[in-house]
Enzyme design. Structure first.
Site, mmCIF file in Angstrom:
data_model
loop_
_atom_site.group_PDB
_atom_site.id
_atom_site.type_symbol
_atom_site.label_atom_id
_atom_site.label_comp_id
_atom_site.label_asym_id
_atom_site.label_seq_id
_atom_site.Cartn_x
_atom_site.Cartn_y
_atom_site.Cartn_z
ATOM 1 N N SER A 291 15.865 -0.774 2.218
ATOM 2 C CA SER A 291 14.666 -1.538 1.871
ATOM 3 C C SER A 291 13.514 -0.578 1.640
ATOM 4 O O SER A 291 13.548 0.572 2.094
ATOM 5 C CB SER A 291 14.314 -2.518 2.990
ATOM 6 O OG SER A 291 13.675 -1.839 4.066
ATOM 7 N N ASP A 292 12.489 -1.033 0.952
ATOM 8 C CA ASP A 292 11.263 -0.253 0.943
ATOM 9 C C ASP A 292 10.549 -0.505 2.261
ATOM 10 O O ASP A 292 10.928 -1.382 3.039
ATOM 11 C CB ASP A 292 10.381 -0.619 -0.255
ATOM 12 C CG ASP A 292 9.523 0.552 -0.723
ATOM 13 O OD1 ASP A 292 9.226 1.434 0.114
ATOM 14 O OD2 ASP A 292 9.140 0.588 -1.897
ATOM 15 N N TRP A 293 9.492 0.256 2.521
ATOM 16 C CA TRP A 293 8.830 0.258 3.831
ATOM 17 C C TRP A 293 8.411 -1.165 4.230
ATOM 18 O O TRP A 293 7.515 -1.755 3.638
ATOM 19 C CB TRP A 293 7.610 1.169 3.791
ATOM 20 C CG TRP A 293 6.916 1.312 5.104
ATOM 21 C CD1 TRP A 293 6.192 0.367 5.765
ATOM 22 C CD2 TRP A 293 6.883 2.477 5.938
ATOM 23 N NE1 TRP A 293 5.715 0.850 6.940
ATOM 24 C CE2 TRP A 293 6.112 2.146 7.070
ATOM 25 C CE3 TRP A 293 7.417 3.758 5.821
ATOM 26 C CZ2 TRP A 293 5.866 3.066 8.092
ATOM 27 C CZ3 TRP A 293 7.169 4.671 6.838
ATOM 28 C CH2 TRP A 293 6.403 4.323 7.956
#
Length: 740
Positions: free
Chosen positions: A280-282
């Site tokens: 996932s992104d942050w």
């Protein structure tokens, strides 16, 4: 010899001659020994204690304890042989001693920084781009890093979006080619090599089409547009063996990418048969709650794992929720096994189970801390990324014996700013990064004088330094102005509604112009800016982006003609924000404008010329190139024949130089409307003054394929325009018929 072939055959299968287990077998065996919590732990990524890239939660002793218990699979923002070794020792205290993966945003260099990525794309030099990532991987791996969150292969048509600096521009073909070069550079001879890092294709998908160019915003488009324009770089990355994917913050047609089964399950892991893992992104898993797609962390975790997200970067919901969801029967345990298995596979491929500390080597780190060969390459790459936009009266190149030169502007003596956004900070950056002032001073003759005045700050209304700047300009024979946007004004969370010069920079430029002195303008930026007054009134303009560690030397090399600029724009430069999005490969519409000023009941603005300020592919040289003798082997083709195209390019000027020869096509009639131009090939060629070269291209029906409204990918016969030229607007055209 037969024994060698025998061994190679076994190696290709992941075996050796002695029957050792394949990686798949090792992963299956390890999974059988793991508890549910340990499997989920492999799907957890935390940030280190400094340099977080998002809203960081408190890291505490609790995180260290989770690592000891095998409940963390990866760390980001942990670097250096000493620090990575320390964290890895904690992981070795866990029950099964599964090593950590260390990730870092190595975006345009590591210890040696190179031009920001959009600037690199302006070089149109795939070999140099690949080499820059080879160097970045070698340096990063020497600092204990296993994995970079790059390349960003998002296609972006809106320069208001700050992250355009991180990509390769507006064109799918060019962006795909550059993305593949980056992956090859990062992963080198293969995962497990001590000079290679795992690459990550991001942001999956369509992040570059965020509405209004506003970061983290929604994306709404047809599936045909998604498949034709935004997905090809990702598909190519998957086919090239990129180690990982990162999903994007945006929703696509109402479904957050983090939980989007169409792109992650159906396409990536299904149709494309991708074997790597998705991070996932942050915080994007947890952010599905404010998205309005999940009511709480538990539902966010459920939808993310079902959607295909394998690793949770800093949301902290997988460990908190997944074990319970499995035990409650809401999540099939096979999804956890699949995700954890994909992550473990990469750890085996990296050789971390054989030696968890193999990348944490002080000797290699020291060797790469100040590698002069890397800096030498960075200097060359920087000069090749500069785009010459204007050179009225051939004011450039500047003579090194110019008696008095004035450098004026807020970026003249900057050091760290030359890194550009998305660079890794080091304590000695101020000392080792070459400023523009120093780069120019080092190349001027000893009898020449270099004056300097800051003139103004980057982003305020203070004009108190104007008078000094004007007086400095009056003393000079030529003035070099260095303006633009601050290095942290483009990048993540750096969307801008107004992309002109900030503060009073343009006012300063106008005051200096009143002195009557010849002016060379250097524009420092990570995105296309709007600078109409400068474009219309200043005789010489160089787009210098942010060029990295050797920025000052790279700029001076071009200013003084040691390097003849050959960069070309990878994005269209608009006349005004109201023209955005503006890109070369648009559709014609039913009422196209007849010319640049046609505004009468056609698709146009009544208060603006129709063309952009600078077109895609544009860039000047100190020499002149003439195109002639465009030849096709046939104007009537059938089926799977090949179209051979040749053009002669002559250097008719006074300097040796490089030219990017560009090939475009237009499918005139189709079952769905087709763009007015599509880039289908390019070659960067060096031609000596007075010489000519014949440039050859080939097209096959594969190059004519497109997606129809039912997502069938095929071509159809008909008429096509074949165009070759120096940019997307200045081309020679010949029409052909190609029958299916």
């Amino acid at each position: 010899m037969k024994r060698v072939y025998f061994l190679l055959a076994f190696s290709a299968l992941g075996l050796n001659a002695y029957g050792q287990k394949t990686i798949d077998q090792k992963v299956a065996e390890l999974l059988s020994k793991m508890t549910l919590e340990e499997k989920v732990g492999q799907m957890v990524q935390y940030s280190g204690f400094e340099y977080a890239t998002g809203p960081q939660q408190s890291n505490s002793a609790a995180v260290l304890e989770e690592i000891r218990k095998g409940k963390v699979g990866s760390m980001l923002n942990v670097a250096g042989s000493e620090e990575t070794r320390a964290f890895q020792k904690l992981a070795m205290q866990s029950r099964l001693k599964i090593p950590l993966l260390f990730g870092q945003d190595v975006i345009h260099g590591y210890r040696t920084t190179f031009p920001v990525n959009l600037g690199q794309a302006a070089s149109w030099d795939l070999a140099m781009i690949e080499k820059s990532e080879r160097i970045a991987a070698t340096e990063a791996a020497a600092y204990g890093i296993h994995w970079t969150f790059a390349p960003m292969v998002d296609i972006a048509r809106d320069p208001r979006w700050g992250r355009v600096m991180e990509g390769s521009g507006e064109d799918t073909y060019l962006g795909t080619k550059i993305g593949l070069a980056r992956i090859k550079g990062f992963q080198g001879r293969g995962l497990g090599s001590l000079d290679a890092v795992m690459a990550c294709a991001k942001h999956f998908a369509a992040y570059g089409a965020a509405v209004g160019g506003r970061d983290y915003n929604s994306v709404d488009m047809s599936l045909r547009q998604l498949n034709e324009t935004y997905l090809p770089p990702f598909k190519a990355a998957a086919e090239a063996g990129v180690a990982t994917f990162m999903n994007s913050f945006n929703d696509i047609n109402g479904i957050p990418a983090t939980a989007n089964q169409y792109i992650q399950r159906n396409l990536l892991k299904g149709k494309w048969n991708y074997k790597g893992f998705v991070v996932s992104d942050w915080g994007s898993i947890g952010e599905m709650v404010p998205h309005g797609y999940a009511k709480d962390g538990a539902e966010a975790a459920e939808r993310a794992i079902q959607g295909g997200s394998d690793m949770d970067m800093e949301s902290r919901v997988y460990m908190a929720e997944l074990p319970k969801l499995v035990k409650e029967g809401k999540i099939d345990a096979k999804l956890v096994d699949d995700a954890a298995g994909r992550i473990l596979t990469k750890k085996f491929e990296m050789g971390l189970f054989d030696d968890p500390y193999r990348f944490s080597n002080e000797k290699r780190q020291k060797e790469q801390t100040d590698n002069q060969e890397n800096r030498k390459f960075g200097r060359e790459f920087g000069s090749k990324s500069i785009v010459l936009l204007k050179n009225q009266g051939n004011i450039l190149p500047l003579s090194k014996s110019t008696k008095t030169v004035a450098l004026i502007g807020p970026f003249g003596k900057e050091t760290v700013a030359n890194h550009g956004f998305w660079s890794v900070a080091f304590k000695d950056d101020n000392k080792r990064i070459v400023s523009q002032f120093d780069g120019i001073k080092n190349q001027l003759d000893k009898n020449a004088t270099l004056l300097y005045a800051k003139g103004c700050n980057v982003d305020d209304q203070d004009k108190s330094q104007f008078a000094e700047a004007v007086e400095t300009a009056k003393k000079a024979d030529v003035v070099i102005m260095t303006l633009g946007e601050g290095h942290a004004m483009s990048g993540e969370a750096k969307s801008r509604s107004n992309i002109g010069f900030t503060g009073v920079q343009e006012d300063l430029l106008k005051e200096i112009a009143k002195t009557g002195k010849p002016i060379i303008l250097m524009i420092n930026a990570g995105r296309p800016l709007i600078f109409n007054w400068a474009s219309d009134n200043i005789p010489a303009i160089m787009y210098t982006w942010w060029l990295g560690t050797e920025a000052g030397n790279s700029i001076a090399d071009v200013l003084f003609g040691t390097v003849n600029p050959g960069g070309k724009l990878p994005m269209t430069f608009p006349r005004t924000e109201g023209q955005i999005p503006v890109y070369y490969n648009h559709y014609n519409t039913g009422r196209p404008a007849k010319n640049n000023t046609d505004r009468n009941y056609v698709s146009a603005y009544i208060d603006l010329d129709n063309d952009p300020k600078y077109p895609f592919g544009y860039g000047l040289s100190y020499t002149d190139f003439k195109y002639s003798d465009m030849v096709l082997n046939s104007t009537n083709l059938t089926g799977n024949q090949t179209l051979n195209i040749s053009v002669t390019v002559s250097n008719t000027g006074k300097y040796d130089g490089e030219e990017v020869v560009q090939l475009y096509i237009r499918d005139l009639f189709g079952k769905v409307v087709r763009p007015v131009k599509e880039l289908k090939g390019f070659q960067k060629v060096f031609i000596k003054k007075g010489e000519s070269k014949k440039i050859d291209f080939k097209l096959t029906p594969e190059d004519l394929k497109f997606y129809d409204d039912n997502l069938n990918f095929d071509w159809e016969g008909g008429e096509f325009d074949i165009m070759v030229g120096t940019d997307s607007q200045h081309v020679q055209t010949k029409r052909i018929t190609w029958t299916k």
